[in-house]
Design an enzyme around this catalytic site. Structure first.
Site, PDB file in Angstrom:
ATOM      1  N   ASP A   1      -1.409  -8.119  -5.128  1.00 28.08           N
ATOM      2  CA  ASP A   1      -1.918  -6.988  -4.391  1.00 28.08           C
ATOM      3  C   ASP A   1      -2.134  -5.815  -5.345  1.00 28.08           C
ATOM      4  O   ASP A   1      -1.220  -5.412  -6.041  1.00 28.08           O
ATOM      5  CB  ASP A   1      -0.853  -6.631  -3.351  1.00 28.08           C
ATOM      6  CG  ASP A   1      -1.405  -5.802  -2.240  1.00 28.08           C
ATOM      7  OD1 ASP A   1      -2.631  -5.624  -2.190  1.00 28.08           O
ATOM      8  OD2 ASP A   1      -0.597  -5.336  -1.417  1.00 28.08           O
TER       9      ASP A   1
ATOM     10  N   HIS B   1      -8.184  -1.539  -1.741  1.00 28.84           N
ATOM     11  CA  HIS B   1      -7.156  -2.593  -1.688  1.00 28.84           C
ATOM     12  C   HIS B   1      -7.821  -3.846  -2.233  1.00 28.84           C
ATOM     13  O   HIS B   1      -8.923  -4.179  -1.820  1.00 28.84           O
ATOM     14  CB  HIS B   1      -6.720  -2.931  -0.258  1.00 28.84           C
ATOM     15  CG  HIS B   1      -6.286  -1.787   0.571  1.00 28.84           C
ATOM     16  ND1 HIS B   1      -4.975  -1.578   0.894  1.00 28.84           N
ATOM     17  CD2 HIS B   1      -6.984  -0.809   1.185  1.00 28.84           C
ATOM     18  CE1 HIS B   1      -4.888  -0.511   1.673  1.00 28.84           C
ATOM     19  NE2 HIS B   1      -6.092  -0.031   1.871  1.00 28.84           N
TER      20      HIS B   1
ATOM     21  N   HIS C   1      -3.979  -1.819  -5.870  1.00 26.82           N
ATOM     22  CA  HIS C   1      -4.618  -0.654  -5.252  1.00 26.82           C
ATOM     23  C   HIS C   1      -5.223   0.190  -6.346  1.00 26.82           C
ATOM     24  O   HIS C   1      -4.560   0.487  -7.339  1.00 26.82           O
ATOM     25  CB  HIS C   1      -3.601   0.131  -4.434  1.00 26.82           C
ATOM     26  CG  HIS C   1      -3.122  -0.625  -3.245  1.00 26.82           C
ATOM     27  ND1 HIS C   1      -1.998  -1.402  -3.282  1.00 26.82           N
ATOM     28  CD2 HIS C   1      -3.665  -0.793  -2.009  1.00 26.82           C
ATOM     29  CE1 HIS C   1      -1.846  -2.003  -2.106  1.00 26.82           C
ATOM     30  NE2 HIS C   1      -2.849  -1.656  -1.322  1.00 26.82           N
TER      31      HIS C   1
ATOM     32  N   GLN D   1       2.121 -11.300  -2.875  1.00 25.04           N
ATOM     33  CA  GLN D   1       0.674 -11.146  -2.901  1.00 25.04           C
ATOM     34  C   GLN D   1       0.262 -10.582  -4.243  1.00 25.04           C
ATOM     35  O   GLN D   1       1.007  -9.804  -4.830  1.00 25.04           O
ATOM     36  CB  GLN D   1       0.256 -10.141  -1.822  1.00 25.04           C
ATOM     37  CG  GLN D   1      -0.346 -10.778  -0.613  1.00 25.04           C
ATOM     38  CD  GLN D   1      -0.930  -9.742   0.310  1.00 25.04           C
ATOM     39  OE1 GLN D   1      -0.551  -8.577   0.285  1.00 25.04           O
ATOM     40  NE2 GLN D   1      -1.864 -10.153   1.138  1.00 25.04           N
TER      41      GLN D   1
ATOM     42  N   ARG E   1       7.008 -10.366   6.629  1.00 21.90           N
ATOM     43  CA  ARG E   1       6.310 -10.129   7.897  1.00 21.90           C
ATOM     44  C   ARG E   1       7.035 -10.882   8.994  1.00 21.90           C
ATOM     45  O   ARG E   1       7.465 -12.025   8.799  1.00 21.90           O
ATOM     46  CB  ARG E   1       4.866 -10.633   7.825  1.00 21.90           C
ATOM     47  CG  ARG E   1       4.088 -10.049   6.655  1.00 21.90           C
ATOM     48  CD  ARG E   1       2.926  -9.182   7.086  1.00 21.90           C
ATOM     49  NE  ARG E   1       2.442  -8.433   5.937  1.00 21.90           N
ATOM     50  CZ  ARG E   1       1.253  -8.601   5.371  1.00 21.90           C
ATOM     51  NH1 ARG E   1       0.439  -9.514   5.885  1.00 21.90           N
ATOM     52  NH2 ARG E   1       0.884  -7.886   4.340  1.00 21.90           N
TER      53      ARG E   1
ATOM     54  N   LYS F   1      -8.666  -7.940  11.983  1.00 21.30           N
ATOM     55  CA  LYS F   1      -8.112  -7.514  10.710  1.00 21.30           C
ATOM     56  C   LYS F   1      -8.641  -6.142  10.300  1.00 21.30           C
ATOM     57  O   LYS F   1      -7.968  -5.388   9.639  1.00 21.30           O
ATOM     58  CB  LYS F   1      -8.474  -8.535   9.624  1.00 21.30           C
ATOM     59  CG  LYS F   1      -7.271  -9.262   9.077  1.00 21.30           C
ATOM     60  CD  LYS F   1      -7.669 -10.366   8.144  1.00 21.30           C
ATOM     61  CE  LYS F   1      -8.348  -9.851   6.898  1.00 21.30           C
ATOM     62  NZ  LYS F   1      -8.826 -10.971   6.082  1.00 21.30           N
TER      63      LYS F   1
ATOM     64  N   CYS G   1       0.810  -1.228   0.000  1.00 16.40           N
ATOM     65  CA  CYS G   1       0.000   0.000   0.000  1.00 16.40           C
ATOM     66  C   CYS G   1       0.845   1.282   0.000  1.00 16.40           C
ATOM     67  O   CYS G   1       0.626   2.158  -0.838  1.00 16.40           O
ATOM     68  CB  CYS G   1      -0.956   0.042   1.181  1.00 16.40           C
ATOM     69  SG  CYS G   1      -1.593  -1.528   1.706  1.00 16.40           S
TER      70      CYS G   1
HETATM   71 ZN   LIG Z   1      -3.239  -2.415   0.527  1.00 17.60          ZN
END
Ligand SMILES: [Zn+2]
Ligand SMILES: [Zn+2]
Length: 686
Positions: free
Chosen positions: A419, A553, A421, A417, A399, A500, A370
């Protein structure tokens, strides 16, 4: 007196074997009998008191039942169980506890005021928690009786229960003791002993548990009011808030699973404890089904498959990061390639492709994408014309997971990921969310997953403008309606709000189910108002004034590594052709065909297919075919004299279906088609 001495005293008092017990069950220790005597005394007094209160007040209360019906009941007398019986005998038999005005209640606990009544059964998560929590008391009782254990704590877990107890500083519970312990648990369950709820004063509590230093410490630390609740069940008396089953006979099947050690970490010095875990079900059939499922799951464990198929391994030098071997890399790359092309359409102009293709190549320790994407948005002035701006990344993420929580591909310290945005204007939100949902469905359909969506709405302690939240919630609800798949609402109730979710997010949870019907949480769609403010992201709006974008996200696979593990278990190592690290094996009938077999292998490999050669002439043809099928090669190409002269191959599938003779070029062509269309059942539709 130290715990050790105390324990020795308990053991000595408990170990004279009773003649009434045919099994090697020691007679109950003296302190157990004493405690039970006191409990019985207090119980009789409570029963009398309740009866007189009920009689004196003789008050009628209104109870609203599930389904909306309202009935009259008598305060301090009518129990939820009696009302369940009025509704149906099935409900009365299967209910494990009640919910009275939202509070969990024993079925046998008399109602006190006007109430909204619900029933819990084993089918719900809360019902299971009550069931397993009750079962752990049975385990505790058995440990007291058989081992002279000093009980410490016994919670339910996500899948079963455990009990921690003290056996002395040196003594551990052995695996060989579990069968005897389990037998006693089963006897206690068969005896259908009622759980009896007793309210006791602080003094009475200290008297009841005078022989259990752990409970005494708990009473000192946790009991703040003048009274607390204890439960009696058979010979067991335990400090517990409840609720519990009506009686132990509701536990139809119980199995003890593991023994291990744990630690008492309350105030004072830590004490070594013993832990026994187990699982239980309302019926023996359910237990059997669970055991079968577990055996199947063990066979399908992705760590086992990863080892057997040489897909990946872990090394103690780098715990929590997975080493993918060539075959595993094949699956990994197929998965990433699958998720990437639609991404580059969807996440058109700004696909950030700077990520190294292998985690080991990167030196950055980035925990999430992010912030990087926010910086990319902010690195030059943006105009409304550029929105929606979609950024995606497969960069390695890191992590700091605790070493105890690492397990296979499920939780890693280093992973990728899918991932993305999406930075958009508020009025683009609905279309973008719909796009995310469509994409999610198209991916999960190919992977053979079904899914359920849940919208978590804002928590009570939300940040920001209420009207902004209202609008966003409406947008998400409209998008979900439009999407057409069933979804549910998780109202943002503080107490039930998952860890979460943060107070600045609205979230669509995606609960997917694999081919075995097992639930996984992989993908997510989150709407974020806070991030653009924190990074002070702005664009020039249509009217010329600066505006803040909204961030979505979006992850569909979630962690690619974890998804690979889920898929391995879902297919049990029988990979669909397009993901398969074992697509084709060429088997020459005799040594004379080896040269042609090698050529066929080269042709397949040149086309980008995974192809091995089994030229081991020490084994018969049928043995080699069988071996290939057991290794789950999607296809076996057998080549003999005839095939060699005609430039053909004789094709079989891993399910031993004979597809006959094919021209080699055409066969390669067909395989490529099936791979590129990602069909789940290439062997059947070849
Ligand atoms: Zn994110
Ligand atoms: Zn309890």
């Amino acid at each position: 007196m130290g715990l050790c001495q105390r324990w020795r005293r308990l053991r000595l008092s408990g170990l004279q074997t009773c003649r009434l017990h045919t099994a090697a069950v020691p007679a109950p220790p003296q302190w157990l009998a004493e405690r039970l005597g006191l409990f019985e005394e207090l119980w009789t007094a409570q029963v009398k008191k309740l009866a007189s209160v009920a009689q004196k007040e003789h008050r009628t209360i209104k109870i609203s039942l599930p389904g909306g019906q309202r009935v009259d009941a008598v305060a301090w007398s009518t129990t939820p169980y009696q009302l369940a019986q009025q509704i149906s005998s099935t409900l009365a038999d299967t209910a494990v506890a009640a919910q009275v005005n939202g509070e969990l209640y024993d079925l046998e606990r008399p109602l006190e005021t006007d109430s909204d009544l619900r029933f819990l059964t084993f089918s719900s998560a809360e019902g299971k928690a009550v069931f397993w929590h009750s079962s752990t008391h049975v385990l505790g009782a058995a440990a007291e009786q058989l081992l002279g254990a000093v009980l410490c704590r016994g919670p339910s877990t996500e899948c079963g229960f455990y009990h921690d107890f003290f056996l002395g500083k040196e003594r551990t519970v052995r695996g060989s003791e579990l069968p005897a312990l389990e037998r006693i648990c089963q006897e206690l369950a068969a005896a259908a002993q009622p759980f009896r709820r007793l309210e006791a004063s602080q003094d009475q509590l200290r008297q009841l548990f005078k022989d259990n230093p752990f409970k005494l410490r708990l009473i000192e630390e946790k009991v703040t009011g003048p009274t607390a609740i204890v439960y009696g069940c058979g010979m067991l008396v335990d400090l517990c808030r409840g609720p519990h089953l009506r009686h132990t006979g509701q536990i139809g099947g119980l199995k003890l699973l593991t023994n291990s050690s744990s630690l008492w970490r309350s105030s004072g010095a830590p004490e070594p404890l013993q832990r026994v875990s187990g699982i239980s079900f309302p019926t023996m059939e359910e237990l059997r089904a669970w055991e079968e499922g577990r055996e199947e799951a063990e066979l399908r464990d992705h760590r086992r498959i990863g080892k057997a198929q040489e897909l990946f391994f872990f090394h103690e030098l780098s715990p929590g990061s997975c080493f993918f071997l060539p075959r595993g890399t094949r699956v990994y790359n197929a998965l990433v390639a699958f998720i990437r092309p639609p991404d580059s359409d969807r996440l058109s102009s700004s696909l950030s492709d700077h990520a190294p293709s292998h985690p080991a190549d990167t030196l950055a320790l980035k925990p999430m994408n992010c912030p990087a994407h926010c910086l990319m948005f902010a690195h030059r002035p943006r105009s409304w014309r550029e929105l929606p701006l979609r950024l995606a990344d497969f960069g390695a993420l890191h992590r700091a997971e605790a070493s105890g929580s690492l397990g296979g591909l499920t939780r890693l310290r280093c992973f990728q990921q899918d991932d993305a945005h999406i930075f958009c204007a508020p009025d683009q939100l609905e279309t973008e969310i719909q796009g995310c949902l469509d994409f999610l469905r198209s991916v999960y359909t190919v992977l053979g997953f079904s899914f359920r969506l849940a919208l978590s709405t804002r928590p009570s302690s939300f940040l920001g403008e209420p009207c902004l939240w209202d609008q966003a919630e409406q947008v998400l609800q409209r998008a979900l309606e439009e999407f057409g798949e069933p979804w549910e609402l998780n109202p943002g109730d503080g107490a039930f709000y998952g860890p979460k979710a943060s107070v600045s997010l609205l979230q669509i949870d995606v609960h997917l189910r694999d081919a075995l019907g097992r639930p996984h949480q992989c993908g997510t769609i989150q709407l974020d108002f806070q991030l653009p403010l924190r990074f002070d992201l702005q664009y020039k709006g249509q009217a010329g004034a600066p505006e803040h974008p909204v961030v979505i996200h979006r992850a569909v696979l979630g962690s690619v590594e974890r998804m690979l593990g889920v898929l391995a278990e879902s297919c049990g190592g029988k990979w669909p052709l397009w993901l398969s690290p074992f697509q084709v094996v060429v088997i020459p009938v005799g040594t004379e065909q080896e040269e042609y077999a090698r050529e066929a292998q080269r042709r397949l490999q040149a086309a980008g297919l995974v192809c091995d050669l089994d030229a081991n002439s020490g084994l018969t043809l049928s043995r080699r075919v069988r071996r290939a099928q057991l290794a789950h090669y999607n296809f076996q190409f057998v080549v003999g004299q005839k095939e060699q002269s005609k430039r053909t191959v004789n094709i079989r599938t891993r399910d031993n279906c004979q597809l006959g003779e094919w021209d080699l070029t055409e066969a390669v062509q067909r395989l490529l088609e099936l791979q590129n269309t990602r069909v789940p059942n290439a062997e059947q539709v070849f």
